[in-house]
Design a protein around this motif. Structure first.
Motif, PDB file in Angstrom:
ATOM      1  N   THR A  60      -7.439   1.033  -2.125  1.00 17.41           N
ATOM      2  CA  THR A  60      -7.789   0.538  -3.456  1.00 17.41           C
ATOM      3  C   THR A  60      -8.231  -0.907  -3.299  1.00 17.41           C
ATOM      4  N   PRO A 112       0.830  -1.205   0.000  1.00 15.92           N
ATOM      5  CA  PRO A 112       0.000   0.000   0.000  1.00 15.92           C
ATOM      6  C   PRO A 112       0.866   1.257   0.000  1.00 15.92           C
ATOM      7  N   ASN A 113       0.403   2.262  -0.734  1.00 13.28           N
ATOM      8  CA  ASN A 113       1.069   3.570  -0.776  1.00 13.28           C
ATOM      9  C   ASN A 113       2.352   3.604  -1.601  1.00 13.28           C
ATOM     10  N   VAL A 114       2.661   2.530  -2.282  1.00 15.86           N
ATOM     11  CA  VAL A 114       3.882   2.512  -3.089  1.00 15.86           C
ATOM     12  C   VAL A 114       3.687   3.377  -4.345  1.00 15.86           C
ATOM     13  N   ALA A 167       5.829   8.432 -10.454  1.00 11.80           N
ATOM     14  CA  ALA A 167       4.438   8.384 -10.930  1.00 11.80           C
ATOM     15  C   ALA A 167       3.796   9.746 -10.720  1.00 11.80           C
ATOM     16  N   LEU A 168       4.194  10.395  -9.635  1.00  8.18           N
ATOM     17  CA  LEU A 168       3.610  11.693  -9.300  1.00  8.18           C
ATOM     18  C   LEU A 168       3.957  12.741 -10.350  1.00  8.18           C
ATOM     19  N   ASP A 183      11.660  11.008  -7.242  1.00  8.02           N
ATOM     20  CA  ASP A 183      11.826  12.410  -6.845  1.00  8.02           C
ATOM     21  C   ASP A 183      12.207  12.564  -5.378  1.00  8.02           C
ATOM     22  N   ILE A 184      11.874  11.562  -4.553  1.00  6.83           N
ATOM     23  CA  ILE A 184      12.237  11.663  -3.131  1.00  6.83           C
ATOM     24  C   ILE A 184      13.030  10.429  -2.683  1.00  6.83           C
ATOM     25  N   THR A 244      -5.354   7.746  -3.036  1.00  6.23           N
ATOM     26  CA  THR A 244      -5.595   8.207  -1.677  1.00  6.23           C
ATOM     27  C   THR A 244      -4.376   7.958  -0.801  1.00  6.23           C
ATOM     28  N   SER A 277      -1.320   5.832  -8.590  1.00  3.87           N
ATOM     29  CA  SER A 277      -0.702   6.976  -9.271  1.00  3.87           C
ATOM     30  C   SER A 277      -0.087   6.535 -10.593  1.00  3.87           C
ATOM     31  N   ASN A 330       9.584   3.405  -7.785  1.00  6.42           N
ATOM     32  CA  ASN A 330       8.801   4.639  -7.797  1.00  6.42           C
ATOM     33  C   ASN A 330       9.334   5.661  -6.780  1.00  6.42           C
ATOM     34  N   LYS A 371       0.749   2.621  -6.745  1.00  3.05           N
ATOM     35  CA  LYS A 371       0.120   1.838  -7.819  1.00  3.05           C
ATOM     36  C   LYS A 371      -0.962   2.637  -8.546  1.00  3.05           C
TER      37      LYS A 371
HETATM   38  P1  GDP Z   1      -1.176   2.821  -3.841  1.00  2.00           P
HETATM   39  O1  GDP Z   1      -1.731   2.594  -2.480  1.00  2.00           O
HETATM   40  O2  GDP Z   1      -0.033   1.909  -4.122  1.00  2.00           O
HETATM   41  O3  GDP Z   1      -2.198   2.800  -4.939  1.00  2.00           O
HETATM   42  O4  GDP Z   1      -0.520   4.282  -3.831  1.00  2.00           O
HETATM   43  P2  GDP Z   1      -1.091   5.680  -4.367  1.00  2.00           P
HETATM   44  O5  GDP Z   1      -0.945   5.772  -5.820  1.00  2.00           O
HETATM   45  O6  GDP Z   1      -2.441   5.885  -3.771  1.00  2.00           O
HETATM   46  O7  GDP Z   1      -0.042   6.681  -3.756  1.00  2.00           O
HETATM   47  C1  GDP Z   1       0.170   6.817  -2.363  1.00  2.00           C
HETATM   48  C2  GDP Z   1       0.783   8.166  -2.044  1.00  2.00           C
HETATM   49  O8  GDP Z   1       2.092   8.269  -2.651  1.00  2.00           O
HETATM   50  C3  GDP Z   1      -0.020   9.334  -2.625  1.00  2.00           C
HETATM   51  O9  GDP Z   1       0.015  10.392  -1.689  1.00  2.00           O
HETATM   52  C4  GDP Z   1       0.758   9.714  -3.875  1.00  2.00           C
HETATM   53  O10 GDP Z   1       0.586  11.073  -4.198  1.00  2.00           O
HETATM   54  C5  GDP Z   1       2.190   9.422  -3.462  1.00  2.00           C
HETATM   55  N1  GDP Z   1       3.046   9.134  -4.608  1.00  2.00           N
HETATM   56  C6  GDP Z   1       2.816   8.253  -5.597  1.00  2.00           C
HETATM   57  N2  GDP Z   1       3.825   8.258  -6.497  1.00  2.00           N
HETATM   58  C7  GDP Z   1       4.724   9.183  -6.070  1.00  2.00           C
HETATM   59  C8  GDP Z   1       5.983   9.656  -6.574  1.00  2.00           C
HETATM   60  O11 GDP Z   1       6.476   9.249  -7.630  1.00  2.00           O
HETATM   61  N3  GDP Z   1       6.611  10.589  -5.842  1.00  2.00           N
HETATM   62  C9  GDP Z   1       6.087  11.088  -4.672  1.00  2.00           C
HETATM   63  N4  GDP Z   1       6.790  12.011  -4.028  1.00  2.00           N
HETATM   64  N5  GDP Z   1       4.917  10.670  -4.185  1.00  2.00           N
HETATM   65  C10 GDP Z   1       4.229   9.732  -4.866  1.00  2.00           C
END
Ligand code: GDP
Length: 460
Positions: free
Chosen positions: A260, A234-236, A364-365, A342-343, A254, A240, A339, A238
């Motif tokens: 998700t 989670p939060n990786v 992805a961002l 940038d950070i 989110t 995005s 992913n 996906k």
């Molecule tokens: P999921 O749970 O894997 O679907 O992750 P999300 O796509 O919901 O992203 C989780 C958080 O990570 C969100 O706040 C995104 O804005 C942030 N995030 C996703 N990709 C990047 C990235 O490439 N760089 C940064 N700095 N944040 C990102």
């Protein structure tokens, strides 16, 4: 009620919804007579007497109540130069469901019956205008998700696959005739193919069949899309990534881990390759029932995927959850997606197990690295190998028939090589012929036909 293939059938052929125009199609011996009873023109045009392939302006009027239903253009096309080779009438009215439905109902009241799914195309097959593999390609054409898929379907509709199959059937028929001649006249000098030539011909057919079978994998991808699963904790990122690939906000992004929960499916087009992206709920241990369901689906998606995008977060250290996902995906064709470039942490390291896998760094961002990722996906797919040769098998039904035909060829070669009675070789050759015949529809049972045409939508 028993349906007959000689009934006059009618259906709404345009999609349900609002549109500038909608079309009701009628086919069969009574098509013109039935339509003429509900069509009125101020100039006194009678559809029963108009020339074939003309378009006629007028109104649809309920003959019982005299109520005007819509202003229309009606094309009258008489057999045999029509889609079904029967008389065909197409009523072009305004594209609203009520109008279309009313016109269809009037036609039914006048003696037509509602067409079954695919029945227009089935008739084109039954009347000999197209063969079975061509009929099947109509549905591929309608459902094509990329321009390449459309081109392949159109090639099949033009009969490219049928021509190839018929070529192979011709060779086999000839070989079979020679083998049977030796059976019938064993003592005589026959001016036929030599033993070596017979063998050579069977091998040639078998190898051609083999090529078609190999092209199936590629064809399936064109038709159904390459199934790609995005997995990661989670939060990786996906969702995005999915959004970046789709360039629109389809998945809900989110910051709360594990939101998700459903699998989201979307198609993207990478250089003509249709890719079906499966976004999954993050894999993680959870007591929450809904989320457990998500995890179960993730594992299932992983199972079904032909290519896995395994995501890692470069802003964090690799943890046990990452390791578990890496382990679950270890037998899959994988692209490692790093992913949050940038950070990125300075001391971020890719786990040893993934060192040999293709790896792409993205954000992805910010949308960085997405093009490179798309290129990597394209290059890893088998696409293009058979496409160039112009012959691609797209149907499972065809592939199964080809595999059976190949087995028959191998059996024929085997028995021929072992000097078994020629009757046995001939039997396997005939068997192979019949499997090839199934593809173009020389030999088909009613059940197979019903199955094939039931895939169509009504009105096709
Ligand atoms: P999921 O749970 O894997 O679907 O992750 P999300 O796509 O919901 O992203 C989780 C958080 O990570 C969100 O706040 C995104 O804005 C942030 N995030 C996703 N990709 C990047 C990235 O490439 N760089 C940064 N700095 N944040 C990102």
């Amino acid at each position: 009620m028993i349906f007959s293939e000689f009934d006059t059938i009618a259906a709404i052929s345009t999609p349900i919804g609002e549109g500038g125009i909608g079309i009701v199609r009628i086919s069969g011996p009574e098509a013109v007579a039935i339509s003429s009873r509900i069509f009125f023109s101020s100039k006194g045009v009678n559809l029963s007497t108009v020339k074939s392939h003309t378009i006629n302006y007028g109104y649809i009027i309920d003959p019982e109540s005299g109520e005007k239903i819509d202003e229309v253009l009606v094309s009258v096309m008489r057999a045999p130069k029509t889609y079904t080779r029967e008389d065909v009438v197409e009523i072009n009215c305004h594209g609203g469901f009520i109008i279309l439905n009313k016109i269809l109902n009037l036609l039914i009241r006048q003696g037509a019956r509602v067409a079954e799914p695919g029945e227009f195309t089935k008739r084109a097959f039954l009347r000999g205008r197209i063969d079975l593999s061509q009929a099947e390609s109509v549905i591929d054409l309608i459902r094509a998700k990329t321009d390449d898929a459309r081109k392949i379907a159109l090639e099949h509709l033009d009969g490219k696959l049928s021509i190839k199959i018929n070529e192979l059937r011709d060779i086999l028929t000839r070989v079979c005739a020679h083998v049977e001649a030796y059976i019938d006249f064993p003592e005589e000098e026959i001016d036929g193919l030599t033993e070596a030539e017979i063998k050579k011909e069977i091998i040639k057919v078998r190898d051609e069949i083999d090529k078609l079978i190999e092209g199936y994998e590629e064809g399936k991808i064109y038709r159904e899309g390459l199934r790609v699963a995005i997995v990661g904790k989670p939060n990786v990122g996906k969702s995005s990534l999915l959004n970046a690939l789709l360039m629109k906000e389809r998945a809900i992004v989110t910051e709360i881990p594990g939101t998700t929960r459903d699998i989201i499916e979307e198609y993207i087009n990478i250089k003509g390759l249709p890719v079906k992206i499966i976004d999954t709920a993050g894999i993680r241990k959870s007591h929450d029932l809904v989320e457990n369901e998500g995890i179960r689906r993730t594992l299932k998606a992983l199972d079904e995927a032909e290519l896995v995008l395994l995501m890692l977060d470069m802003s964090e250290e690799i943890n046990s959850l990452d390791m578990e996902i890496i382990d679950r995906a270890k037998d899959k064709k994988t692209i490692v997606v790093l992913n949050k470039s940038d950070i990125k942490r300075d001391n971020f390291h890719i786990p040893q197990q993934l060192k040999n896998k293709p790896t792409v760094e993205i954000s992805a961002l910010k949308g960085e690295g997405i093009e490179k990722l798309k290129d990597t996906i394209f290059n890893l797919s088998v696409l293009g190998r058979y496409r160039q040769e112009g012959l691609i098998v797209t149907k499972l039904r065809h592939k199964i028939a080809l595999e059976s035909a190949k087995a028959s060829m191998n059996n024929a070669l085997d028995s021929f090589g072992k000097n078994e009675p020629l009757e046995i070789t001939a039997m396997f050759l005939r068997e192979g012929l019949s499997f090839l015949g199934q593809i173009v529809g020389v030999i088909t049972t009613e059940d197979i036909l019903n199955l094939i045409f039931s895939e169509f939508c009504i009105g096709k």
